[in-house]
Design a protein around this motif. Sequence first.
Motif, PDB file in Angstrom:
ATOM      1  N   ASP A  33       0.484  -1.200   0.050  1.00  0.00           N
ATOM      2  CA  ASP A  33       0.048   0.004   0.288  1.00  0.00           C
ATOM      3  C   ASP A  33       1.122   1.414   0.129  1.00  0.00           C
ATOM      4  O   ASP A  33       0.506   2.000  -0.490  1.00  0.00           O
ATOM      5  CB  ASP A  33      -0.862  -0.126   1.296  1.00  0.00           C
ATOM      6  CG  ASP A  33      -1.996  -0.772   0.850  1.00  0.00           C
ATOM      7  OD1 ASP A  33      -3.268  -0.482   1.129  1.00  0.00           O
ATOM      8  OD2 ASP A  33      -2.247  -2.187  -0.158  1.00  0.00           O
ATOM      9  N   ASN A  78      -5.678   2.191  -6.216  1.00  0.00           N
ATOM     10  CA  ASN A  78      -6.118   1.757  -4.706  1.00  0.00           C
ATOM     11  C   ASN A  78      -5.495  -0.202  -4.884  1.00  0.00           C
ATOM     12  O   ASN A  78      -6.111  -1.527  -5.052  1.00  0.00           O
ATOM     13  CB  ASN A  78      -7.310   1.562  -4.712  1.00  0.00           C
ATOM     14  CG  ASN A  78      -7.582   0.890  -3.073  1.00  0.00           C
ATOM     15  OD1 ASN A  78      -6.792   0.294  -2.131  1.00  0.00           O
ATOM     16  ND2 ASN A  78      -8.532   1.299  -2.454  1.00  0.00           N
ATOM     17  N   MET A 135      -7.719  -2.897  -1.969  1.00  0.00           N
ATOM     18  CA  MET A 135      -8.749  -3.432  -2.865  1.00  0.00           C
ATOM     19  C   MET A 135      -8.387  -3.989  -3.920  1.00  0.00           C
ATOM     20  O   MET A 135     -10.035  -4.552  -4.363  1.00  0.00           O
ATOM     21  CB  MET A 135      -9.614  -1.707  -2.985  1.00  0.00           C
ATOM     22  CG  MET A 135     -10.927  -1.858  -3.143  1.00  0.00           C
ATOM     23  SD  MET A 135     -11.741  -3.228  -0.888  1.00  0.00           S
ATOM     24  CE  MET A 135     -12.420  -3.646  -2.086  1.00  0.00           C
ATOM     25  N   SER A 150      -3.550  11.165  -0.215  1.00  0.00           N
ATOM     26  CA  SER A 150      -3.727   9.657   0.620  1.00  0.00           C
ATOM     27  C   SER A 150      -2.434   9.728   0.650  1.00  0.00           C
ATOM     28  O   SER A 150      -2.563   8.910  -1.071  1.00  0.00           O
ATOM     29  CB  SER A 150      -4.840   9.397   0.287  1.00  0.00           C
ATOM     30  OG  SER A 150      -5.697   8.969  -0.563  1.00  0.00           O
ATOM     31  N   GLU A 153     -13.365   2.639  -0.156  1.00  0.00           N
ATOM     32  CA  GLU A 153     -12.804   1.981  -1.520  1.00  0.00           C
ATOM     33  C   GLU A 153     -12.775   1.921  -2.534  1.00  0.00           C
ATOM     34  O   GLU A 153     -12.427   0.850  -2.952  1.00  0.00           O
ATOM     35  CB  GLU A 153     -11.843   1.242  -0.568  1.00  0.00           C
ATOM     36  CG  GLU A 153     -11.439   1.896   0.845  1.00  0.00           C
ATOM     37  CD  GLU A 153      -9.769   0.804   1.473  1.00  0.00           C
ATOM     38  OE1 GLU A 153      -9.411   0.997   0.233  1.00  0.00           O
ATOM     39  OE2 GLU A 153     -10.074   1.012   2.353  1.00  0.00           O
TER      40      GLU A 153
END
Lengths: 259, 397, 529, 284, 234
Positions: free
Chosen positions: B387, C411, C414, C529, E90
């Motif tokens: 991430d 992402n 995800m 972010s 998300e």
Amino acid sequence: MSAEGGSAKRFVLLGTDYVYPRTTNKILRAFLHSKGVKDEDIMEEYTPFGHSDYQTIIANIKKFASAGKKTAVVSTINGDSNVPFYKELGNAGLKATDVPVVAFSVGEEELRGVDTKPLLGHLAAWNYFMTIKNPVNAAFIKKYQDWAKKNNVPNADTVVTNDPMEATYVGIHMWAQAVEKAKSTDTDKVIAAMGGQTFKAPSGFTLTMDKTNHHLHKPVYIGEVKADGQFNVVWKTKEPIRAQPWSPFIAGNESKQGL
Amino acid sequence: MRTPLTIRFLTSMPRKGWLALAIFALVAWVGVPMAHLMLPESSPFSVSAYTVTLMGKILCYAVVAVAMDLIWGYAGILSLGHGLFFALGGYGFGMYLMRQIGTDGSYGVNLPDFMVFLDWKELPWFWVGSDSFLWALVLVVAVPGALAFIFGYFAFRSRIKGVYFSIITQALTYAAMLLFFRNETGFGGNNGFTDFKRILGYDITSPEMRLTLFGLSAALLMFVLLLGRYLVTSKFGRVLAAIRDAESRVMFIGYQPLWYKLFIWTLSAVLCALAGALYVPQVGIINPSEMSAANSIEIAIWVAVGGRGTLVGPVIGAFIVNLAKSFFTVEFPEYWLFFLGFLFIGVTLFLPDGVVGLWRKLFARKPATETESPPPVQKPAAVPEKDEHLAAKGAAA
Amino acid sequence: MRSLITSVLLGLCCLFGSAHAALDPAVLQGFASEDFGERLAVIGQLGQIGDEDARRVLEALENDSLAIGGGKVLIYDGEKAIDAASGVALEAVPEDIDTLTVNNRMRTAIEAAKAGMALFSTDPTVRLTAATRLRDGVDATTLPLLEKALASEQDAAVHEVLTLAVSRGNLGSGEAAKRLSAAIALADSGDPSVLALLEPRLDASVEPDAAVRAAVADAIRSIERRLAVAGAIGTVFTGLSLGSILLLAALGLAITYGVMGVINMAHGELLMVGAYATYVIQGLFQKYLPGMVDGYLLAAIPVSFLVAALVGVLMERTVIRFLYGRPLESLLATWGLSLVLIQTARTLFGPQNVQVDNPSWMSGGIALLGDTVLPWNRVVIIGFAAFVLVLIWLMMQKTRLGMFVRAVTQNRSMAGCVGVPTARVDTLAFAIGAGVAGLGGCALSQIANVGPAMGQGYIVDAFMVVVVGGVGQLAGAVWAAMGLGLIAKFLEGWTGAVVAKIVVLVFIIVFIQKRPQGLFALKGRFVES
Amino acid sequence: MNKVLDPQGVRPEGLNDRENWEGPASDGHVFRAGELDLSHKVILYLDDISVSFDGFKALNKLNLAIDAGELRCIIGPNGAGKTTMMDVITGKTRPDEGKCFFGQTIDLTRMTEPEIAHAGIGRKFQKPTIFEHHTAFENLELAMKMDKRVWKSLFAALSDDEYDRVSDVLRQIRLDHEAERPAGLLSHGQKQWLEIGMLLMQEPRLLLLDEPVAGMTDDETERTAELFVSLAGKHSLVVVEHDMSFVEALGGLVTVLHEGSVLAEGDLATVQNDQRVIEVYLGR
Amino acid sequence: MLEVKDLNQYYGGSHILRDLSFEVPMGKVTTLLGRNGVGKTTLLKTLMGLVPAARGSIHFGEGGEVQDITRAKSFERVRAGIGYVPQGREIFPRLTVEENLHMGLASKPASTPMPQRIFEMFPVLRQMLGRRGGDLSGGQQQQLAIGRALAMGPRLLILDEPTEGIQPSIIKDIERAIRALAATGEMAILLVEQYYDFAESLADHYLLMERGEIIMRGEGKDMPAHGVREALAV
């Protein structure tokens, strides 16, 4: 400038930006002045090492050449930049018959990496070409090709000889002769023995080392690029000429002509 | 914490550190000169001129490595432009060295040779005063310092960091290299400066001069290490590490990171320049290839090999890599790039804390105290947490 | 020289229409002379003869296959020899055979001789080439021939060229009316050498007739205007061409860095891999399909993509995947990879540059007005850059893999949680980026050197394009590449190449200070972010 | 000193437009950065602030006034603009339009983050941001109100007074036994407290606290509420929180944000009974 | 359908999940309740393979085809039939709504059609197909996230606080959708919530978490009786 050479009246001095082209062009400019060529008929241009985009420069050359007088380019472009330069030259439609290019640092080895089609008829000036026909050269080429094959040099079957190689070959032999004469490898003694050494060189002449300035007396050849990447000798000196470390065309060097 | 400055400085390093420094000084200032001058060449302890010069050169590299580490290891800013500052320092002092040649050049004129063949009749304005040793020293510090300050001011003010900063420092260096390659720029173009004769009138090739330069290089390295030690243990060092770890927090408690980064960045550049100024008379040449991208990136690998975020690590790294380079380029030139390439890959993948980190891991009696040498921010996670990839991109964007 | 062409053409004039005779061997004997002057005279004579035999000899001479052997002038192709005069094949090749050397002066003479002959060819394209060739060297003495040709010319294009040629000649005519019409006609010219002819005629001592002087002034203005337009087009073209090269060099990086966030310092070496793949394919064609050599480039396109993509997969699997999210480390490690790749190329192919030829269909160029030529290889590369761009766009926007890549970029965790094998998508995305770099390399091989260190020259430029364009923005990369190309070329016009490059770099540094996000910054909350 | 002009280089209207200001035009006040003027009791004033990202309006003509010494809670669903509002106040985000004043004279939209911090605004982030490689003590030391310029830091040494102040705060946030541990090793709740402690070291006039009790134990939450209540009066506090029991414990005025502007304002009970609030937030 | 046994998880030195064991049966809604910070989200991340389990096992499947997915990668779990609606939605902000939905089919062959049921459940998605995910309102994004998880026809649907920050009308829609899905009997549903009323109205079973442990469990209808609301309120 002669009719034979194309009767050029305007000159482009094009080089890579370092000492050799700068000095060469300085002497050339002085020489051209001495022949009555005016500054406005001389265009001097330098590119950095590894320069690869010659579009603008070639456009400028064309513009310069279109002023009505026959124009020639003297190129001291070094190394890698030659390929893009000649490619661009060919594609821009500048043929050797229109604007001949005389190169001082393009030899057989450099042409190995170049598609020679667009280069036909362009010129190079050296003290030796691989195509010179004489027994010494034939033996020299053979020796090198055999060595390359034996040592698995990449692309050994297409290796070529060129002027710097010939110069080194001559130099090493002269040094060996001088060592024999001096009976020592001591630098100072060898230097003393060097002057006046002679050697039968692949260029077809017996070369002599000048006693005063330790430069070699060498022949000068002008060759035209052929389709196979070799040179056709189109002009040569009748005999080796004495090297002049201080150009007589540069002011201030008058006193040094004996050196 | 409540002790006077001098005491704090002295206690900032453990006794073992001071001892090591004293031994190093003894070897560099007494041992090597004696071995070089007094012992016959046949003696196994004799130090040849080649070795002295090589070591002197690597000492200069070590200074550069420590300077790089101050900015990369402690402030988290990877510069790919330190080769530029190093070279500018070298050029600054090189100008003086060129002037010291006087009329001994090949044209016998009181002008550097390259100016003669460019047909220049007199020194350009920026060469004025370059025959003064003191002015040369001023140039060595002021030019790279000013460049670093101006560049850093705008870059840090625009909050450029991370990879972006690295890339524009590379662009800066590249631009400078192109500029210096030009003969018109007035620094000898492609050939740069060479053929030096003397410093302050003394022959540059004499053993005494060689040893003096070597000794000065050692002194500079010690000075840089002590300065670095002081900085990283001071409050300044803690703020710097804090900026590295959480810059926005630092801003919200009222520090202006700009000036902190700018200070360490400029200091690092100046230290590099000093190293460059000492390097040039030892190797006898300075040319624009010192500004090539490859050189600057190699500096980073010295630091990474030794261990960033420590002061001794970069020194070790500079020695390991450069001795390896000397060995390979002589013995197996065709394998040098393979070695260097795999070193880059191996160190980043397997030795994130370098040799010093490895040493600590193997021989750790107690865990390294955090205040002494905060570890770098980006530790490899045990589980590759991908991430972060995005976060990093966001930060770069 | 000019007088030589003149004599050739005059001879032609006289002979035109007369019965043609066989070649006299004595004429050709002049070639045996060491004196270039005599050889030139022979060429002139051959031009005057102007028949098929003469043409054959001239062509042989041009192709280096005219030789002297056994006291005769022969056409010798390395195996068999033909008597040049009679066209009869010799039974045995003489021992002392020696090929005639041609120099530029002779080449010019040959071309002139051939052009003179071709002026009356039945093929209009041949006539056009000949007329164009003769146009520049026109003077009072060659004029009658050209006028004669003009009178009988039907083809419009050839007519136009001949009109200009005749006008050039007439500019020096004794009749003011002729000069006037010539000056008016020349206003349509786009040739800068006409300017050199016209300019002296502004002087009253040269040109007594005021009307002609006015027409000349008009013509000069019109030509200059046309040249200025052509020059501007030329500069824009070179700018676009440089831009498309920058774009090709940067597109792969726009994916690996821009989309995936990998700082790939070995990107330049992926270009190199593509270029060497092209070189190898060329070699294979030369060896096994010599008849189709011109098509090698088409075969090289997919191969260079695949080879570079494969190298990319290897890089990603062995090194890069362990460094996601650690940009500075990946910078160092990929620099290491680049060194390894360079040395590998050096070991495999030698340290020298290798020769990659333009296929013949990429040689030459489109001649615009005046001096402006748009070289085919550059035109092709601009087109190729557009092709690659469309390819990437389709790949990213219209394929499932492209959608996965974009999703993973936005992402990662995800994407895994909806069932995307993220590690594999990373590998594939990197492979695509590497493959695109390979395509770039294939294109670069057509204009620049191919050698082990070639990639190093592009890495800075490639990063600049991506950074200026805005990370993650293909459109940004396009604008940045074209913009930087144009700026560099316009600057180069008056500062020279080096300063132009430095100025562009400094401009980029300043630009990034002002807009750290590049031209096309992503805006919005999700950037934070 | 290192003042950076706002990107547009335009003076915000607020400076020329003082007659629209609440209360009488204060002719006597000259614009002086760094001097807090509380002559109208208002310590923070947001006037018609709008911020948009890529077409999305994060703040839409937001108006808010906080009195000196007040303890204000801001609630609102996700995406209501709470964090963006904090970003605007602390200089991280520049508003597209609108005015943001600290006291009567300090225009926050023209200042950098460190300048705003110096002016007396402290901020706690949603996710605890502390210096993980520094000890708890060092974290507080770095945050302490003092001259924070480079030159001073180079030669800085803690005085006894300063040492005591750090120790006091360490006790206040119950980290006195963890003073020498690297902050990265503290528990989540302890990190939250440490960050609050850093805020206290700054001695700000206004504290902005973004979800300060997220991830805390009940006990910690309760003590945090006590601490905040004790701070009010001396400091002004703006607390963004979801935890309604915590909001209740704080007991101040509550502002409800929704889609970038204020939906309701009042004490908790009033707000809880507001139909619109029930609709968007509580009554989900 | 899903069986979790003795699951343990640590984060930065603190023990987040302590010997968790529970089951999620087919055709039923199991709600997991707990206040902020008790480890709910960590549990779900462990279930989805985003963080590796420190100890314990996770089994998934029914009858003869139960597989151990304790060490499986995220995408393998999705392939096995787990759909996940994360906290905070998300969605992919720069993908269109249509692409976002197609991402839900990532584990299936490219030719798999989009189930129309999603649009019946959330008609708004059909109107928004061409819009970028990031431009949707919170409620719409939530519906999109659920639609995305449903696209591949999961056998277990995990929802993490689907009501967080959502306006009431959409909460109603979501409630209706979950009820309908459970009613088909083809799907097990694990619903993680803090919002008691919502959880209670849907729960067939409930689990109450506190400090990384399940401290209470039972039938959904017993929630009021067991005092779950009070346990959450404190």
